[in-house]
Design a protein around this motif. Structure first.
Motif, PDB file in Angstrom:
ATOM      1  N   LEU A  42       0.826  -1.210   0.000  1.00 36.66           N
ATOM      2  CA  LEU A  42       0.000   0.000   0.000  1.00 36.66           C
ATOM      3  C   LEU A  42       0.861   1.263   0.000  1.00 36.66           C
ATOM      4  CD1 LEU A  42      -2.724  -1.081   2.586  1.00 36.66           C
ATOM      5  CD2 LEU A  42      -2.873  -1.134   0.088  1.00 36.66           C
ATOM      6  N   VAL A  43       1.919   1.263   0.791  1.00 36.63           N
ATOM      7  CA  VAL A  43       2.821   2.419   0.839  1.00 36.63           C
ATOM      8  C   VAL A  43       3.447   2.664  -0.533  1.00 36.63           C
ATOM      9  CG1 VAL A  43       4.982   3.314   1.807  1.00 36.63           C
ATOM     10  CG2 VAL A  43       3.291   2.245   3.312  1.00 36.63           C
ATOM     11  N   ALA A  44       3.861   1.593  -1.196  1.00 38.10           N
ATOM     12  CA  ALA A  44       4.466   1.733  -2.529  1.00 38.10           C
ATOM     13  C   ALA A  44       3.488   2.344  -3.523  1.00 38.10           C
ATOM     14  CB  ALA A  44       4.948   0.379  -3.032  1.00 38.10           C
ATOM     15  N   VAL A  45       2.218   1.981  -3.413  1.00 37.72           N
ATOM     16  CA  VAL A  45       1.209   2.517  -4.324  1.00 37.72           C
ATOM     17  C   VAL A  45       0.913   3.985  -3.998  1.00 37.72           C
ATOM     18  CG1 VAL A  45      -1.222   2.352  -5.034  1.00 37.72           C
ATOM     19  CG2 VAL A  45       0.178   0.288  -4.859  1.00 37.72           C
ATOM     20  N   ILE A  46       0.652   4.265  -2.745  1.00 40.82           N
ATOM     21  CA  ILE A  46       0.311   5.634  -2.328  1.00 40.82           C
ATOM     22  C   ILE A  46       1.442   6.617  -2.630  1.00 40.82           C
ATOM     23  CG2 ILE A  46       0.007   7.077  -0.262  1.00 40.82           C
ATOM     24  CD1 ILE A  46      -2.571   5.838  -0.784  1.00 40.82           C
ATOM     25  N   ASN A  47       2.686   6.179  -2.392  1.00 42.01           N
ATOM     26  CA  ASN A  47       3.831   7.078  -2.558  1.00 42.01           C
ATOM     27  C   ASN A  47       4.554   6.916  -3.903  1.00 42.01           C
ATOM     28  OD1 ASN A  47       3.448   8.288  -0.093  1.00 42.01           O
ATOM     29  ND2 ASN A  47       4.964   7.056   0.974  1.00 42.01           N
ATOM     30  N   LYS A  48       4.004   6.080  -4.770  1.00 39.72           N
ATOM     31  CA  LYS A  48       4.619   5.803  -6.081  1.00 39.72           C
ATOM     32  C   LYS A  48       6.110   5.521  -5.933  1.00 39.72           C
ATOM     33  CE  LYS A  48       1.282   8.017  -9.042  1.00 39.72           C
ATOM     34  NZ  LYS A  48       1.026   8.942 -10.129  1.00 39.72           N
ATOM     35  N   GLU A  49       6.416   4.523  -5.123  1.00 40.42           N
ATOM     36  CA  GLU A  49       7.795   4.122  -4.872  1.00 40.42           C
ATOM     37  C   GLU A  49       8.221   3.091  -5.906  1.00 40.42           C
ATOM     38  OE1 GLU A  49       7.853   2.816  -0.791  1.00 40.42           O
ATOM     39  OE2 GLU A  49       7.743   4.873  -0.053  1.00 40.42           O
ATOM     40  N   TYR A  50       9.094   3.509  -6.789  1.00 37.88           N
ATOM     41  CA  TYR A  50       9.609   2.628  -7.843  1.00 37.88           C
ATOM     42  C   TYR A  50      10.818   1.876  -7.332  1.00 37.88           C
ATOM     43  CZ  TYR A  50       6.486   4.902 -11.102  1.00 37.88           C
ATOM     44  OH  TYR A  50       5.373   5.361 -11.735  1.00 37.88           O
ATOM     45  N   SER A  98      -7.056  -2.076   9.271  1.00 37.01           N
ATOM     46  CA  SER A  98      -6.924  -0.679   9.682  1.00 37.01           C
ATOM     47  C   SER A  98      -5.483  -0.396  10.113  1.00 37.01           C
ATOM     48  CB  SER A  98      -7.907  -0.355  10.799  1.00 37.01           C
ATOM     49  OG  SER A  98      -7.730  -1.226  11.891  1.00 37.01           O
ATOM     50  N   VAL A  99      -4.802  -1.395  10.634  1.00 41.85           N
ATOM     51  CA  VAL A  99      -3.394  -1.241  11.015  1.00 41.85           C
ATOM     52  C   VAL A  99      -2.546  -0.928   9.766  1.00 41.85           C
ATOM     53  CG1 VAL A  99      -1.366  -2.421  11.977  1.00 41.85           C
ATOM     54  CG2 VAL A  99      -3.608  -2.748  13.029  1.00 41.85           C
ATOM     55  N   SER A 100      -2.766  -1.668   8.695  1.00 40.83           N
ATOM     56  CA  SER A 100      -2.027  -1.413   7.452  1.00 40.83           C
ATOM     57  C   SER A 100      -2.334  -0.033   6.895  1.00 40.83           C
ATOM     58  CB  SER A 100      -2.353  -2.471   6.393  1.00 40.83           C
ATOM     59  OG  SER A 100      -1.742  -3.691   6.708  1.00 40.83           O
ATOM     60  N   LEU A 101      -3.585   0.372   6.979  1.00 39.94           N
ATOM     61  CA  LEU A 101      -3.951   1.702   6.492  1.00 39.94           C
ATOM     62  C   LEU A 101      -3.321   2.797   7.347  1.00 39.94           C
ATOM     63  CD1 LEU A 101      -7.671   1.106   5.492  1.00 39.94           C
ATOM     64  CD2 LEU A 101      -5.708   1.431   3.956  1.00 39.94           C
ATOM     65  N   ALA A 102      -3.231   2.565   8.656  1.00 41.12           N
ATOM     66  CA  ALA A 102      -2.580   3.541   9.541  1.00 41.12           C
ATOM     67  C   ALA A 102      -1.092   3.660   9.215  1.00 41.12           C
ATOM     68  CB  ALA A 102      -2.784   3.145  11.000  1.00 41.12           C
ATOM     69  N   SER A 104      -3.560  15.548   1.971  1.00 39.47           N
ATOM     70  CA  SER A 104      -3.407  14.730   0.765  1.00 39.47           C
ATOM     71  C   SER A 104      -3.315  13.245   1.113  1.00 39.47           C
ATOM     72  CB  SER A 104      -2.167  15.160  -0.015  1.00 39.47           C
ATOM     73  OG  SER A 104      -2.010  14.353  -1.153  1.00 39.47           O
ATOM     74  N   ALA A 105      -2.601  12.933   2.190  1.00 38.68           N
ATOM     75  CA  ALA A 105      -2.470  11.535   2.612  1.00 38.68           C
ATOM     76  C   ALA A 105      -3.829  10.946   2.958  1.00 38.68           C
ATOM     77  CB  ALA A 105      -1.527  11.432   3.801  1.00 38.68           C
ATOM     78  N   ARG A 106      -4.621  11.696   3.695  1.00 40.23           N
ATOM     79  CA  ARG A 106      -5.940  11.195   4.080  1.00 40.23           C
ATOM     80  C   ARG A 106      -6.859  11.041   2.870  1.00 40.23           C
ATOM     81  NH1 ARG A 106      -7.315  13.006  10.045  1.00 40.23           N
ATOM     82  NH2 ARG A 106      -5.202  12.915  10.875  1.00 40.23           N
ATOM     83  N   ASP A 107      -6.779  11.961   1.929  1.00 37.03           N
ATOM     84  CA  ASP A 107      -7.560  11.831   0.698  1.00 37.03           C
ATOM     85  C   ASP A 107      -7.158  10.568  -0.063  1.00 37.03           C
ATOM     86  OD1 ASP A 107      -8.851  14.212   1.286  1.00 37.03           O
ATOM     87  OD2 ASP A 107      -7.652  15.415  -0.129  1.00 37.03           O
ATOM     88  N   ARG A 108      -5.858  10.335  -0.155  1.00 35.88           N
ATOM     89  CA  ARG A 108      -5.351   9.149  -0.864  1.00 35.88           C
ATOM     90  C   ARG A 108      -5.781   7.861  -0.170  1.00 35.88           C
ATOM     91  NH1 ARG A 108      -0.351  10.490  -4.039  1.00 35.88           N
ATOM     92  NH2 ARG A 108      -0.352  12.742  -4.168  1.00 35.88           N
ATOM     93  N   ILE A 109      -5.703   7.852   1.162  1.00 38.61           N
ATOM     94  CA  ILE A 109      -6.121   6.672   1.923  1.00 38.61           C
ATOM     95  C   ILE A 109      -7.610   6.410   1.691  1.00 38.61           C
ATOM     96  CG2 ILE A 109      -6.532   5.778   4.271  1.00 38.61           C
ATOM     97  CD1 ILE A 109      -3.619   5.533   3.446  1.00 38.61           C
ATOM     98  N   GLY A 110      -8.404   7.458   1.689  1.00 38.58           N
ATOM     99  CA  GLY A 110      -9.841   7.303   1.453  1.00 38.58           C
ATOM    100  C   GLY A 110     -10.139   6.696   0.095  1.00 38.58           C
ATOM    101  N   LEU A 111      -9.444   7.161  -0.928  1.00 37.19           N
ATOM    102  CA  LEU A 111      -9.629   6.616  -2.279  1.00 37.19           C
ATOM    103  C   LEU A 111      -9.201   5.157  -2.352  1.00 37.19           C
ATOM    104  CD1 LEU A 111      -8.366   9.626  -4.428  1.00 37.19           C
ATOM    105  CD2 LEU A 111     -10.730   8.804  -4.235  1.00 37.19           C
TER     106      LEU A 111
END
Length: 143
Positions: free
Chosen positions: A10-18, A42-46, A60-67
């Protein structure tokens, strides 16, 4: 198929980590397109939100998590999972135990993570995003 998606994916997707973003995002889009269930906690999302806030700021982080969360079922990570993680003598890392038992108790068939060794005790299939795609995305995902 019911896929448990670990926080590092999830972190890689949200932060576009290549380069992980390429594989992680493809797993999510392929599974969604094929009608497979995506599960996290919810732990992973946190955890994901914490790292997203560092890169994108709080709003922005919260908007991304919501999406992102709109495409997932959120597995229970409650009393049962806490007790299982705390008492299973095979589990060395409590957080990994919480994630595992949440996946197990919700009927997941796979755990997708970049830290496969964290789930050495798993009876669920554990794969990296890249390995999962190699196995299931053959022929343009016609599986």
């Amino acid at each position: 198929m019911k896929l448990f998606i670990d926080a590092n994916i999830l972190v890689a997707v949200i932060n576009k980590e290549y380069p992980l973003f390429t594989y992680a995002s493809r797993v999510l889009s392929w599974a969604t397109a094929k009608g497979h269930s995506l599960v996290t906690t919810s732990v992973s999302l946190a955890i994901t939100c914490y790292f997203a806030e560092k890169k994108h700021g709080s709003r922005s982080a919260r908007d991304r998590i919501g999406l992102l969360a709109a495409h997932f079922s959120i597995a229970d990570c409650g009393t049962r999972e806490v007790q299982q993680a705390a008492t299973d003598k095979h589990v060395n890392d409590f957080e990994d135990g919480l994630q595992y038992f949440a996946a197990y108790n919700s009927g997941c068939t796979h755990i997708i993570t970049e830290n496969t060794k964290d789930f050495y005790f798993s009876i669920i299939d554990v794969q990296t995003a890249s390995d999962f795609l190699k196995q299931h995305y053959k022929g343009g995902g016609q599986r």
